[in-house]
Design a protein around this motif. Structure first.
Motif, PDB file in Angstrom:
ATOM      1  N   ALA A  11       0.755  -0.976  -0.177  1.00  0.00           N
ATOM      2  CA  ALA A  11       0.038  -0.046  -0.115  1.00  0.00           C
ATOM      3  C   ALA A  11       0.813   1.150   0.032  1.00  0.00           C
ATOM      4  N   GLY A  12       2.113   1.108  -0.726  1.00  0.00           N
ATOM      5  CA  GLY A  12       2.952   2.419  -0.827  1.00  0.00           C
ATOM      6  C   GLY A  12       3.318   2.879   0.340  1.00  0.00           C
ATOM      7  N   ARG A  13       3.001   2.281   1.506  1.00  0.00           N
ATOM      8  CA  ARG A  13       3.869   2.877   2.816  1.00  0.00           C
ATOM      9  C   ARG A  13       4.649   1.675   3.294  1.00  0.00           C
ATOM     10  N   ARG A  14       5.162   2.020   4.361  1.00  0.00           N
ATOM     11  CA  ARG A  14       5.941   0.811   5.176  1.00  0.00           C
ATOM     12  C   ARG A  14       7.277   0.601   4.006  1.00  0.00           C
ATOM     13  N   ARG A  15       7.744   1.696   3.519  1.00  0.00           N
ATOM     14  CA  ARG A  15       8.886   1.313   2.626  1.00  0.00           C
ATOM     15  C   ARG A  15       9.989   0.588   3.581  1.00  0.00           C
ATOM     16  N   GLU A  16      10.255   1.063   4.664  1.00  0.00           N
ATOM     17  CA  GLU A  16      11.320   0.467   5.519  1.00  0.00           C
ATOM     18  C   GLU A  16      11.088  -0.906   5.723  1.00  0.00           C
ATOM     19  N   VAL A  17      10.267  -1.878   5.422  1.00  0.00           N
ATOM     20  CA  VAL A  17      10.293  -3.486   5.740  1.00  0.00           C
ATOM     21  C   VAL A  17      11.263  -3.890   4.868  1.00  0.00           C
ATOM     22  N   LEU A  18      11.761  -3.154   3.797  1.00  0.00           N
ATOM     23  CA  LEU A  18      12.690  -3.754   2.759  1.00  0.00           C
ATOM     24  C   LEU A  18      13.684  -2.887   2.692  1.00  0.00           C
ATOM     25  N   GLN A  19      14.908  -3.551   2.124  1.00  0.00           N
ATOM     26  CA  GLN A  19      16.012  -2.304   1.819  1.00  0.00           C
ATOM     27  C   GLN A  19      15.829  -2.350   0.434  1.00  0.00           C
ATOM     28  N   ASP A  20      16.752  -1.347  -0.216  1.00  0.00           N
ATOM     29  CA  ASP A  20      16.740  -1.175  -1.719  1.00  0.00           C
ATOM     30  C   ASP A  20      16.836  -2.203  -2.393  1.00  0.00           C
ATOM     31  N   GLU A  21      18.240  -3.219  -2.143  1.00  0.00           N
ATOM     32  CA  GLU A  21      18.591  -4.291  -2.888  1.00  0.00           C
ATOM     33  C   GLU A  21      17.108  -5.207  -3.151  1.00  0.00           C
ATOM     34  N   ASP A  22      16.485  -5.373  -1.907  1.00  0.00           N
ATOM     35  CA  ASP A  22      15.086  -6.384  -1.950  1.00  0.00           C
ATOM     36  C   ASP A  22      14.032  -5.762  -2.554  1.00  0.00           C
ATOM     37  N   TRP A  23      13.843  -4.497  -2.521  1.00  0.00           N
ATOM     38  CA  TRP A  23      12.718  -3.864  -3.432  1.00  0.00           C
ATOM     39  C   TRP A  23      13.071  -4.103  -4.898  1.00  0.00           C
ATOM     40  N   HIS A  24      14.451  -3.869  -4.989  1.00  0.00           N
ATOM     41  CA  HIS A  24      14.805  -4.097  -6.515  1.00  0.00           C
ATOM     42  C   HIS A  24      14.437  -5.495  -7.074  1.00  0.00           C
ATOM     43  N   LEU A  25      14.987  -6.334  -6.226  1.00  0.00           N
ATOM     44  CA  LEU A  25      14.916  -7.845  -6.676  1.00  0.00           C
ATOM     45  C   LEU A  25      13.282  -8.107  -6.810  1.00  0.00           C
ATOM     46  N   LEU A  26      12.527  -7.554  -5.934  1.00  0.00           N
ATOM     47  CA  LEU A  26      10.964  -7.822  -5.966  1.00  0.00           C
ATOM     48  C   LEU A  26      10.399  -7.127  -7.187  1.00  0.00           C
ATOM     49  N   GLU A  27      10.777  -6.038  -7.604  1.00  0.00           N
ATOM     50  CA  GLU A  27      10.613  -5.187  -8.724  1.00  0.00           C
ATOM     51  C   GLU A  27      10.802  -6.009 -10.045  1.00  0.00           C
ATOM     52  N   GLU A  28      11.947  -6.371 -10.041  1.00  0.00           N
ATOM     53  CA  GLU A  28      12.499  -7.075 -11.232  1.00  0.00           C
ATOM     54  C   GLU A  28      11.620  -8.474 -11.586  1.00  0.00           C
ATOM     55  N   ALA A  29      10.920  -9.021 -10.466  1.00  0.00           N
ATOM     56  CA  ALA A  29      10.549 -10.348 -10.706  1.00  0.00           C
ATOM     57  C   ALA A  29       8.987 -10.232 -11.409  1.00  0.00           C
ATOM     58  N   PHE A  30       8.534  -9.015 -11.317  1.00  0.00           N
ATOM     59  CA  PHE A  30       7.243  -8.818 -12.020  1.00  0.00           C
ATOM     60  C   PHE A  30       7.564  -8.763 -13.456  1.00  0.00           C
ATOM     61  N   ASP A  31       6.519  -9.348 -14.576  1.00  0.00           N
ATOM     62  CA  ASP A  31       7.079  -9.504 -16.040  1.00  0.00           C
ATOM     63  C   ASP A  31       5.806  -9.189 -16.592  1.00  0.00           C
ATOM     64  N   LEU A 107       3.522 -11.803 -11.450  1.00  0.00           N
ATOM     65  CA  LEU A 107       4.634 -12.400 -11.462  1.00  0.00           C
ATOM     66  C   LEU A 107       4.516 -14.000 -11.367  1.00  0.00           C
ATOM     67  N   PRO A 108       5.121 -14.905 -12.197  1.00  0.00           N
ATOM     68  CA  PRO A 108       5.195 -16.141 -11.908  1.00  0.00           C
ATOM     69  C   PRO A 108       5.459 -16.720 -10.440  1.00  0.00           C
ATOM     70  N   HIS A 109       4.539 -17.726 -10.014  1.00  0.00           N
ATOM     71  CA  HIS A 109       4.897 -18.477  -8.853  1.00  0.00           C
ATOM     72  C   HIS A 109       6.359 -18.794  -8.809  1.00  0.00           C
ATOM     73  N   TYR A 110       6.980 -19.434  -9.845  1.00  0.00           N
ATOM     74  CA  TYR A 110       8.413 -19.717  -9.632  1.00  0.00           C
ATOM     75  C   TYR A 110       9.156 -18.484  -9.286  1.00  0.00           C
ATOM     76  N   GLU A 111       8.870 -17.379  -9.804  1.00  0.00           N
ATOM     77  CA  GLU A 111       9.871 -16.301  -9.519  1.00  0.00           C
ATOM     78  C   GLU A 111       9.608 -16.007  -7.887  1.00  0.00           C
ATOM     79  N   ILE A 112       8.474 -16.143  -7.336  1.00  0.00           N
ATOM     80  CA  ILE A 112       8.402 -15.863  -5.738  1.00  0.00           C
ATOM     81  C   ILE A 112       9.099 -16.946  -5.108  1.00  0.00           C
ATOM     82  N   ASP A 113       9.359 -18.159  -5.678  1.00  0.00           N
ATOM     83  CA  ASP A 113       9.852 -19.284  -5.092  1.00  0.00           C
ATOM     84  C   ASP A 113      11.527 -18.795  -5.169  1.00  0.00           C
ATOM     85  N   ARG A 114      11.768 -18.279  -6.273  1.00  0.00           N
ATOM     86  CA  ARG A 114      13.113 -17.628  -6.469  1.00  0.00           C
ATOM     87  C   ARG A 114      13.504 -16.775  -5.600  1.00  0.00           C
TER      88      ARG A 114
END
Lengths: 251, 251
Positions: A11-31, A107-114
């Motif tokens: 919901a656009g808040r709580r950005r602090e729950v992940l660090q930048d590299e994790d945000w990036h990892l998550l973002e990249e997984a959407f295709d 994003l595909p389930h296998y990407e979530i796995d990964r």
DNA sequence: GTCGTCTATAAACCTATGTTATATTAGCAG
DNA sequence: CTGCTAATATAACATAGGTTTATAGACGAC
């Protein structure tokens, strides 16, 4: 992806729950980005999907059926996953339907796995999303158990105002939604006609003016008080996490 | 621990979600058993606990307050964690109160950290517990939105019968609970007096006989049909998980 | 046993909400 | 603009459920 996803998850808040590299990892997984017009059935409950969806724009309803009767058991807004149970479980206990035009990223389930295996903080953030969903469900149970029709309706709007992150941006006089009175009825456990009556009363009492799903008010604080809205159950504040949970102290 | 915990987690069923070594790991992490008499407040919502609790015997209520009014937003039975949000989140959005005498097993948060990091299947199993809690909440929303008083009451009992794993053991004529009519009222969003009326009607119509919290019936199938109970939302069956999720195929 | 307290039962009355029916309005295709 | 459709509005009536009050059973303390 070529859309601003970071900061949308949770919901656009709580950005602090992940660090930048994790945000990036998550973002990249959407295709994939999908758009649906109003009232499209997005997921049927069969559990035969192999992707998860995140709302980017618009609203979706989580729907169950009691015989012929439609029950709206939840609303997802931009930043919310709509079908996380489908990732782990072989069956989805609700249908997902577009409430107005909606844009989703998937994003595909296998990407979530990964990514969940690569990054424990991401796995925890997904769990966190489920925990907050459950808290919102509990609040709906509470308002269905104890509030009358006008208060239930206003509670829906005050909750959405917070979840959409509109509370801080000065006084928002109007909250726009694509909800029909029939939708409000199915969210609040009322008949459509009684929703109409309740809206008329809210207008007559000068509490709020709801027209075609859009709520107009001059005083949000009054609304929140009226509907007994206490935002803590949304876990929107900066310090929702225990010390050391997520974000790096794990290793 | 010197009590049979294995098989209790996740309501005594769904043993297949974890392999033996993971069950053992989980079981070993519990290091305390607590007993409470009826109506004890076990958690206050302050979020200052550093342990999580699992019900071993008895029932507990998850409670919220709307002003003076008590709302029961959930019931936990043996095998359920009662305060998982407290592990991740700095605040618990409900109070936990013993419904009748209850026995709990607890483990420290740092032990959860440890075993969740050691074993990804355990981390997923905890997430799974939250997903199922959320599904149960959605069902409560549905019944509050669309069922009348007698059906809501019967639905509570049919749900508990399934969650307690009593459905398979031949015909159980009596389901014992410590619930007062006041408790049923706070679960169903009714007044205690109307619960009494509804119970009288159920008795007169020979659907069920509820006395001091205990439900007597000769026909559970009739009850389930009456309350429109469909157990799928509980994810009790053998094959609730997607292929390859949890249990080993991860590595 | 007796008392006191909590729980369950019951009746009378009131209110919120559901139901049915019928306007009225807004949005939209042509 | 006309006409169609869905959404909203309003009224009359029916009913589920709330509120108040009173009474009768349970159960524990003593």
């Amino acid at each position: 992806m070529d859309f601003p996803l970071t900061g949308k998850f949770l919901a656009g808040r709580r950005r602090e729950v992940l660090q930048d590299e994790d945000w990036h990892l998550l973002e990249e997984a959407f295709d994939q980005v999908l758009e649906f017009p109003d009232a499209t059935k997005i997921q049927s409950g069969a559990g035969n999907e192999n992707r998860c969806c995140l709302v980017v724009e618009g609203f979706v309803f989580k729907i169950r059926w009691t015989g012929q009767q439609r029950c709206i058991v939840g609303v997802a807004v931009p930043g919310d996953f709509i079908d996380l149970p489908n990732y782990t479980l072989a069956y989805l206990d609700y249908e997902v339907v577009a409430a107005g035009p909606v844009k989703l990223a998937t994003l595909p389930h296998y990407e979530i796995d990964r990514i969940a295996q690569t990054s424990p903080p991401i796995a925890r953030a997904l769990w966190l999303a489920t925990l907050i969903d459950a808290s919102i469900h509990r609040q709906w149970i509470e308002i269905l158990e104890r509030l009358d029709a006008p208060r239930r309706i206003i509670h829906i709007y005050t909750e959405l105002s917070s979840r959409l992150g509109l509370d801080d941006c000065g006084i928002i006089h109007c909250l726009r939604t694509p909800f029909k009175q029939r939708d409000l009825a199915d969210m609040c456990g009322l008949s459509a006609i009684h929703v109409n009556r309740a809206i008329a009363k809210l207008r007559a009492d000068e509490i709020a003016d709801i027209r075609r799903g859009d709520l107009y008010t001059s005083d949000w604080d009054k609304l929140r008080k009226f509907a007994r809205f206490d935002p803590r159950y949304l876990y929107m504040s900066e310090n929702i996490l225990r010390d050391g949970v997520l974000g790096g102290s794990q290793a």
